[in-house]
Design an enzyme around this catalytic site. Structure first.
Site, PDB file in Angstrom:
ATOM      1  N   ASP A 138      -3.421   1.081  -3.111  1.00  0.00           N
ATOM      2  CA  ASP A 138      -4.515   0.172  -2.772  1.00  0.00           C
ATOM      3  C   ASP A 138      -4.122  -1.270  -3.100  1.00  0.00           C
ATOM      4  O   ASP A 138      -4.083  -1.668  -4.268  1.00  0.00           O
ATOM      5  CB  ASP A 138      -5.769   0.566  -3.547  1.00  0.00           C
ATOM      6  CG  ASP A 138      -7.024  -0.130  -3.031  1.00  0.00           C
ATOM      7  OD1 ASP A 138      -6.891  -1.087  -2.247  1.00  0.00           O
ATOM      8  OD2 ASP A 138      -8.131   0.288  -3.404  1.00  0.00           O
ATOM      9  N   ASP A 343      -5.505  -4.798   3.507  1.00  0.00           N
ATOM     10  CA  ASP A 343      -6.024  -3.856   2.516  1.00  0.00           C
ATOM     11  C   ASP A 343      -5.585  -2.436   2.847  1.00  0.00           C
ATOM     12  O   ASP A 343      -6.162  -1.777   3.713  1.00  0.00           O
ATOM     13  CB  ASP A 343      -7.548  -3.946   2.482  1.00  0.00           C
ATOM     14  CG  ASP A 343      -8.166  -3.092   1.382  1.00  0.00           C
ATOM     15  OD1 ASP A 343      -7.405  -2.494   0.587  1.00  0.00           O
ATOM     16  OD2 ASP A 343      -9.403  -3.015   1.313  1.00  0.00           O
TER      17      ASP A 343
END
Length: 499
Positions: A138, A343
Site C-alpha cells: 500500500d 495508490d
C-alpha cells in the site's frame, strides 16, 4: 592522539559465520595528528583489511550483513574509526508481488462507496527467529502493521500465526518514533506503550501498539541482510479490514511518511529513499517490487514531480484527461490542475464526477451496440454487448486508451500516463463490459484522481523520495534488471582482479 577503546567483550562480540560481511567505517583523516598515522591506526586498518579479505575468499552463496550503531562500530574498530552511513547506502532489495486469489475484491456493488481491498501482497521475514508474513502492498499508507497476539481483540485468521511480541519489543511513548507518529496528540504520560490507530477511506480501522523487531531482506545476489524496523502490532481491526486481510497478515506501508518502511531504511543509511513496484499486465501473474535505487532503468522513464502535502501520499498534478483524443475535463478553469494520487492500495481508479460522467458519455457514443445494464451490480457502470464476450481481449479493440497528460518537460517533451482498455475494463460474470473507473466523489475525492493497481499494471513505477519525483515505464514485470553503475567491461576486469 585519540586512544583506541577496547574491543567488545566476549558477551558483546557478534558471532562470525562462514561468509559473513560487516559494513564498517573509514578512517577519519581529520583527526590525524601532523606527524602522520600512528602504528595503532595502521594496525587497526590492516586487521580490518585482513578480516574482509578472509571473509571474501570464504564467501558463501549468501552473505549476512549486520548494521551497527556508531557506538558499537567504535568499540569494534576503535574510536579512531567513524561510522559511515554511506558505506551501507548501496543496498537494494527485491521482494515478490503476488496477486490475491481470483474473486477477492473482483467487483464493487453500485451502492457501495468504499475503496476495494488491496490486490497484491508480498512476503517478509520478521522477528527472531524470523517468521514469514504476507503483507498487502500500500503506497497510500504510512505505517506497516501485522496482526498481533497482544492479545488480539479483533483479528482475522491469516495465513500465518499471529505475531507475538515480547515486552522488550514494545516502543516507549517517549521514543522519537512514537512522537513522530502521534504528532501533537496528547497521550497519557503514564503509558508504557506507544499506541496507534489508522483510519482508512472505507471507514475501516486498525489499532494497536508500536513494536521494534528485526527484519530480513534478500538482495538479488542472494545476500541476506538483517536490520531493525518499527511496525504496528495490530490487535484491533474494524470494518472491511476484518474481511480484506483474510489472505494476508497485515499491510506494508510505503508512503513518504517518516514511519514508512522506505524512510526507516533510508534513515538508517541502508538504502536510498527510493522504491518501485512492477505489477504485470496479467492480473493472475506475479510481479516484483524493490527497495533502493539499483533497479531504476537508465532510459525510457517518464518522470513527474511529487506534490508535497500533509497526507504523505504520492501525488502530482495533471493538465488534461483524454479518452482517445477527446478531452474529458473540458469545463476546467483555465490554469487549474487536477491532483493525481498513485495508490497501490486501491484496486480501481477514481475520477472526479465531471470527468467520470464525461467518460461514460464517451463510452456510450463509441459503442452503440452496447446497452447499459442496470441489473449488473458488479460495478456502477456495465454495458451488455450484442455478442458473446469471454474476456477483455474480445472487446479491447473497440475502446480507446485513457491518457493523463502532464506538463511537458522543458516545454517540449510530452509526459503522458496511458491506461489501456484492458486496464480499465472488467468483464462481469454476466459477460457484460464494466468500467473499472469509479466516481471519486462517493469516497470524498471531489477533485482528485486516484490511480489504483488495475491501472498500474504493465508498468514499472518508481517513487524517488530523494529527488522528490516519481516515474513509470512500460514493462512485462517478469525480470528485474539491476542497473550497474560501473561499465560492464570495467566490472568484469575488477571482478577478475579480485578473484
Amino acid at each position: 592522539m585519540a586512544q583506541s577503546s577496547p574491543l567488545l567483550s566476549a558477551e558483546e562480540k557478534p558471532e562470525l559465520r562462514h561468509g559473513d560481511v560487516f559494513v564498517i567505517a573509514v578512517p577519519d583523516h581529520h583527526d590525524q595528528a601532523d606527524d602522520g598515522p600512528s602504528p595503532s591506526r595502521w594496525t587497526a586498518a590492516w586487521r580490518a583489511v585482513m578480516v574482509l579479505a578472509a571473509l571474501a575468499l570464504a564467501g558463501h552463496c549468501y552473505r549476512l550483513h549486520y548494521y551497527y550503531s556508531p557506538d558499537v562500530a567504535a568499540r569494534l574498530w576503535g574510536q579512531d574509526w567513524r561510522w559511515s552511513a554511506e558505506g551501507a547506502s548501496s543496498s537494494s532489495f527485491l521482494l515478490p508481488l503476488y496477486p490475491k486469489k481470483a474473486g477477492a475484491g473482483a467487483g464493487v456493488k453500485a451502492s457501495t462507496a468504499a475503496l476495494p481491498e488491496r490486490q497484491y501482497y508480498t512476503s517478509m521475514n520478521i522477528g527472531n527467529p524470523a517468521r514469514p508474513y504476507f503483507l498487502d502492498v500500500d503506497t497510500g499508507t504510512d505505517l506497516t502493521w501485522i496482526q498481533c497476539d497482544a492479545p488480539c481483540t479483533n483479528c482475522t485468521k491469516g495465513p500465518h500465526p499471529l505475531y507475538k511480541p515480547s515486552e522488550g519489543n514494545m516502543v516507549h511513548p517517549k521514543d522519537s518514533v512514537c512522537q513522530e507518529l502521534q504528532g501533537n496528540q496528547n497521550y497519557c504520560d503514564t503509558c508504557k506503550q506507544c499506541e496507534y490507530e489508522i483510519a482508512y477511506a472505507d471507514r475501516s480501522s486498525s489499532a494497536g501498539v508500536l513494536a521494534r523487531d528485526s527484519m530480513q531482506l534478500i538482495t538479488a545476489d542472494a545476500e541476506r541482510e538483517i536490520m531493525p524496523f518499527v511496525f504496528g502490532c495490530a490487535y484491533d481491526q474494524q470494518g472491511k479490514l476484518l474481511d480484506s486481510t483474510a489472505g494476508t497478515d497485515g499491510v506494508l506501508g510505503l508512503s513518504n511518511g517518516a514511519i514508512s518502511l522506505p524512510t526507516q531504511l533510508a534513515n538508517q543509511g541502508i538504502i536510498s529513499n527510493v522504491f518501485g513496484h512492477c505489477i504485470p499486465a496479467d492480473p493472475t501473474s506475479s510481479g516484483y517490487m524493490f527497495l533502493g535505487d539499483e533497479y531504476i532503468p537508465r532510459w525510457g522513464m517518464t518522470w513527474v514531480p511529487i506534490r508535497n502535502g500533509p497526507e504523505n501520499v504520492y501525488s502530482t498534478e495533471v493538465q488534461k484527461v483524454n479518452y482517445g483524443g477527446q478531452e474529458l475535463n473540458v469545463r476546467r478553469q483555465a490554469g487549474k490542475l487536477t491532483q493525481v494520487i498513485f495508490d497501490s492500495g486501491s484496486s480501481y481508479t477514481y475520477f472526479p464526477r465531471e470527468i467520470y460522467r464525461n467518460l461514460i458519455a464517451s463510452l456510450e457514443d463509441v459503442s452503440p451496440g452496447f446497452v447499459h445494464d442496470d441489473s449488473d451490480e458488479t460495478l456502477p457502470f456495465c454495458m451488455k454487448p450484442n455478442f458473446p464476450v469471454r474476456s477483455v481481449d474480445d472487446v479491447k479493440e473497440l475502446f480507446k486508451p485513457l491518457e493523463l497528460q502532464f506538463r511537458k518537460r522543458w516545454f517540449v517533451i510530452p509526459r503522458t500516463f496511458t491506461i489501456s482498455p484492458e486496464n480499465y475494463l472488467i468483464i462481469s460474470e454476466k459477460g457484460n463490459v464494466c468500467l473499472g473507473v469509479l466516481d471519486g466523489t462517493e469516497i470524498g475525492h471531489r477533485s482528485t484522481i486516484i490511480i489504483g493497481d488495475a491501472s498500474l499494471r504493465g508498468k514499472l513505477v518508481v517513487y524517488d523520495n530523494d529527488k522528490n519525483q516519481m516515474g513509470w515505464v512500460q514493462s512485462d514485470c517478469t525480470r528485474p534488471q539491476k542497473e550497474s553503475r560501473v561499465p560492464s567491461f570495467l566490472s568484469r576486469a575488477l571482478h577478475s582482479q579480485l578473484l
